[in-house]
Scaffold this active site. Structure first.
Site, PDB file in Angstrom:
ATOM      1  CD  GLU A 180       4.291   2.614  -9.298  1.00  0.00           C
ATOM      2  OE1 GLU A 180       3.349   2.290  -8.572  1.00  0.00           O
ATOM      3  OE2 GLU A 180       5.106   1.777  -9.736  1.00  0.00           O
TER       4      GLU A 180
ATOM      5  N   GLY B 254       0.779  -1.240   0.000  1.00  0.00           N
ATOM      6  CA  GLY B 254       0.000   0.000   0.000  1.00  0.00           C
ATOM      7  C   GLY B 254       0.805   1.281   0.000  1.00  0.00           C
TER       8      GLY B 254
ATOM      9  CB  VAL C 264      -5.207  -7.088 -18.242  1.00  0.00           C
ATOM     10  CG1 VAL C 264      -4.104  -6.792 -17.234  1.00  0.00           C
ATOM     11  CG2 VAL C 264      -6.165  -8.122 -17.671  1.00  0.00           C
ATOM     12  CG  ASP C 265      -2.277  -3.585 -16.955  1.00  0.00           C
ATOM     13  OD1 ASP C 265      -2.894  -3.104 -15.990  1.00  0.00           O
ATOM     14  OD2 ASP C 265      -1.488  -4.546 -16.834  1.00  0.00           O
TER      15      ASP C 265
ATOM     16  CD  GLU D  97     -15.837  -5.926 -20.591  1.00  0.00           C
ATOM     17  OE1 GLU D  97     -15.549  -6.947 -21.236  1.00  0.00           O
ATOM     18  OE2 GLU D  97     -16.974  -5.416 -20.586  1.00  0.00           O
TER      19      GLU D  97
ATOM     20  NE  ARG E 114      -9.391 -12.305  -6.501  1.00  0.00           N
ATOM     21  CZ  ARG E 114      -9.410 -13.626  -6.688  1.00  0.00           C
ATOM     22  NH1 ARG E 114      -8.306 -14.325  -6.520  1.00  0.00           N
ATOM     23  NH2 ARG E 114     -10.515 -14.247  -7.047  1.00  0.00           N
TER      24      ARG E 114
ATOM     25  CG  HIS F 240       0.690  -1.145 -15.578  1.00  0.00           C
ATOM     26  ND1 HIS F 240       0.490  -2.432 -15.157  1.00  0.00           N
ATOM     27  CD2 HIS F 240       1.639  -1.212 -16.556  1.00  0.00           C
ATOM     28  CE1 HIS F 240       1.263  -3.254 -15.835  1.00  0.00           C
ATOM     29  NE2 HIS F 240       1.973  -2.536 -16.697  1.00  0.00           N
TER      30      HIS F 240
HETATM   31  C1  GRF Z   1       2.805  -0.684  -7.770  1.00  0.00           C
HETATM   32  O1  GRF Z   1       4.005  -0.869  -8.449  1.00  0.00           O
HETATM   33  C2  GRF Z   1       1.692  -0.416  -8.745  1.00  0.00           C
HETATM   34  O2  GRF Z   1       2.104   0.261  -9.876  1.00  0.00           O
HETATM   35  C3  GRF Z   1       1.235  -1.808  -9.109  1.00  0.00           C
HETATM   36  O3  GRF Z   1       1.340  -2.553  -7.920  1.00  0.00           O
HETATM   37  C4  GRF Z   1       2.339  -1.961  -7.083  1.00  0.00           C
HETATM   38  C5  GRF Z   1       1.677  -1.681  -5.776  1.00  0.00           C
HETATM   39  O4  GRF Z   1       2.596  -1.227  -4.817  1.00  0.00           O
HETATM   40  N1  GRF Z   1      -0.090  -1.789  -9.668  1.00  0.00           N
HETATM   41  P1  GRF Z   1       2.077  -0.584  -3.468  1.00  0.00           P
HETATM   42  O5  GRF Z   1       1.242  -1.667  -2.778  1.00  0.00           O
HETATM   43  O6  GRF Z   1       1.284   0.619  -3.793  1.00  0.00           O
HETATM   44  O7  GRF Z   1       3.313  -0.281  -2.676  1.00  0.00           O
END
Ligand code: GRF
Length: 214
Positions: free
Chosen positions: A181, A18, A151-152, A149, A98, A116
């Protein structure tokens, strides 16, 4: 005189540590942030994200997928009911591991975001950093997109790029991307919640623009 900013009610779905949730929670503390995190849900009762949310005073619940014994629709119906009971307006997937069925995707179409760890449409799916290194790309990064629908595959809202440096390991590259991110997701949520997001980019068009012209 302008009154307090209208805040959209946001729920975050996590499966793991998280850290992106942590960035969203921190950003939502700003008084001018148009998003308020009202609920965190996880399919994994041991997700670190649940503890993080509780420590921040945010309602956090596990809806474990295992008792549903593979009935994805029933699990998603339970998630959806909880999201609606909390008055959720926007859903952020933040390391939710999931694969969603069309039921939940369509229920929240245009209102569900995902982050992502690659510059989509490059490297959808898992192990993005290892695949980027193996491909020898010199730019890598992360993408916030609307969930559809496929994925990514959804329309792209925002991206951040980082260089791939000589001698990079998967861990070093992952850490460089993760730092971005943590900036990109709050910025994208702020735009969506505040109604200032530009029209999302079509990933297929983005890919076509990268390919050499015939
Ligand atoms: C991140 O790299 C995000 O891009 C991907 O899953 C990872 C989650 O990391 N979808 P965190 O749980 O937010 O640290």
């Amino acid at each position: 005189m302008s009154g307090p900013v209208a805040r959209r009610r946001v729920a975050v779905l996590v499966s793991g540590r998280g850290s992106n949730l942590g960035a969203l929670l921190a950003a939502a503390r700003a008084p001018d942030c148009p998003a308020e995190i009202v609920l965190v849900l996880s399919n994994n009762p041991d997700a670190g994200g649940l503890a993080l949310a509780r420590a921040a005073g945010v309602a956090a619940e596990a809806i474990d997928h295992r008792p549903f014994k593979g009935d994805r629709a029933a699990h998603e119906t339970a998630l959806d009911a909880r999201l609606r009971a909390a008055g959720t307006e926007i859903v952020c997937l933040a390391g939710y591991m999931r694969r969603l069925t069309p039921f939940l995707v369509n229920a929240w179409a245009g209102r569900m975001l995902n982050i992502h760890p690659s510059l989509l449409p490059a490297f959808p799916g898992l192990d993005t950093h290892a695949r980027a290194l193996a491909a020898g790309v010199c730019l890598h990064g992360c993408t916030v997109h609307l969930v559809t629908e496929g994925v990514d595959e959804g329309p792209i809202l925002a991206q951040a790029a980082v260089p791939v440096l000589p001698g990079d390991t998967e861990a070093a590259l992952a850490a460089r991307v993760l730092a971005q991110e943590h900036l990109l997701y709050p910025a994208a949520l702020r735009m969506v919640a505040g109604g200032t997001a530009p029209p999302p980019a079509d990933p297929a068009a983005a890919l076509a623009a990268l390919l050499p012209r015939p």
